[in-house]
Design an enzyme around this catalytic site. Structure first.
Site, mmCIF file in Angstrom:
data_model
loop_
_atom_site.group_PDB
_atom_site.id
_atom_site.type_symbol
_atom_site.label_atom_id
_atom_site.label_comp_id
_atom_site.label_asym_id
_atom_site.label_seq_id
_atom_site.Cartn_x
_atom_site.Cartn_y
_atom_site.Cartn_z
ATOM 1 N N MET A 129 0.955 -18.053 -0.026
ATOM 2 C CA MET A 129 0.136 -16.983 0.520
ATOM 3 C C MET A 129 -0.587 -16.304 -0.633
ATOM 4 O O MET A 129 0.009 -15.570 -1.426
ATOM 5 C CB MET A 129 0.998 -15.957 1.264
ATOM 6 N N TYR A 160 -2.447 -6.620 -8.898
ATOM 7 C CA TYR A 160 -2.252 -7.486 -7.737
ATOM 8 C C TYR A 160 -3.254 -8.634 -7.752
ATOM 9 O O TYR A 160 -2.881 -9.801 -7.584
ATOM 10 C CB TYR A 160 -2.392 -6.676 -6.447
#
Length: 326
Positions: A129, A160
């Site tokens: 993912m 991130y």
């Protein structure tokens, strides 16, 4: 392919007690797979629910610790056919801004340890993912899979985004050097039943639902004009499994076709809850990219179902929240 592609196969899911990972566990169990559910953080209610399923084995594993991951694979690997990698440190824009170093460190160690074990223990395939945040934002041009950082590498201090970029680069290198059968899924904004409703860290939809249901006003960061594509978590799971079944593309965007502004989204949330619109704009807060429009051509070729419309998905999520809130 039909559901029996998964019947009798052994699938290891990381982040198995998390929002996305737990949906993979449930769907794989329902389709007849034996599921090895790896988790780090205790979530007692979900843990009890998954433990009661017929074909699920829960294994607590610290994915950031190489020896712990290798120990888990050594114990489990002889029968692993597929790995579904969902584990990641994530949060809203403010959380990502404040904890970028921690996020980058955690996520890059996790993906490195996992891919090394997939290689060393001979796992047949892995789906990771990833994130649509890898793309440079354009308000008018839909991002195709080949329009990622390979075409426009840019600096960011968003831990991130850096961790997802690192993960994709490493996955590709494993594919090229070691022949690892790895697939990368880049979702839009994921929502649905089972999400975390912590307003200090949660994603935009659960945060809005929690505030609106409590009779509070919805605070929108920025002017609300930023647009996003959303995808129901069940559709993300089905599309990801279809990608594995077909093996058609190494990377694939997954999202709903609707592109809505955050201001429009807030109005939809108020409407499904039957609340009067109470919305406040805060231009001082971080807003992320102004737009994240995704090309869904590959997804349209791969999937064999119609994704859930956003309004219907919001209604389902709101019902779930009202049943489970504390």
């Amino acid at each position: 392919m039909t559901a029996d592609r998964w019947a009798g196969r052994t699938v290891l899911v990381t982040g198995a007690l998390g929002f996305i990972g737990s949906h993979f566990v449930r769907q794989l169990d329902a389709r007849g797979a034996e599921v090895l559910a790896l988790y780090r953080t205790e979530r007692p209610e979900i843990q009890a629910e998954l433990a009661a399923l017929n074909r699920v084995r829960l294994v607590r594993t610290e994915l950031r610790d190489e020896s712990d991951v290798r120990g888990a694979f050594k114990y489990l690997a002889p029968s692993i056919d597929t790995v579904v990698h969902c584990a990641a440190m994530d949060g809203n824009a403010q959380f990502k801004l404040e904890r970028s170093a921690e996020i980058l460190d955690s996520n890059q160690r996790t993906i490195s340890n996992l891919l090394n074990c997939v290689r060393d223990f001979g796992v047949g395939e892995v789906v990771v993912m990833s994130s649509s945040e890898l793309y440079s934002a354009s308000p008018t041009v839909a991002a195709r899979e080949e329009d990622d950082f390979r075409r426009s590498m840019r600096y960011t201090d968003n831990g991130y985004v850096l961790s997802k970029t690192y993960g994709e680069i490493l996955a590709r290198l494993h594919r090229e050097q070691f022949g690892t059968n790895v697939f990368l899924v880049r979702p839009g904004n994921v929502y649905g039943p089972g999400d975390g409703f912590d307003c200090s860290r949660g994603r935009v939809i659960p945060s809005m639902l929690a505030k609106a249901d409590a009779g509070e006003e919805i605070e929108i960061w920025g002017d609300g004009s930023q647009t996003r594509s959303f995808v129901h978590v069940a559709d993300l799971v089905r599309a990801s499994l279809r990608l594995l079944e077909t093996g058609k593309y190494p990377e694939m965007n997954v999202a709903g076709a609707e592109q809505v502004s955050i201001l429009e989204l807030a109005g939809m949330v108020m409407a499904v809850l039957g609340r009067p619109e109470r919305i406040r704009l805060d231009p001082s807060r971080p807003v992320g990219a102004p737009s994240r429009l995704l090309d869904l051509s590959r997804m349209s070729e791969v999937i064999d179902f119609d994704p859930q419309p956003l309004r219907a998905g919001l209604e389902e999520t709101a019902r779930w929240y009202r049943l489970h809130k504390r």
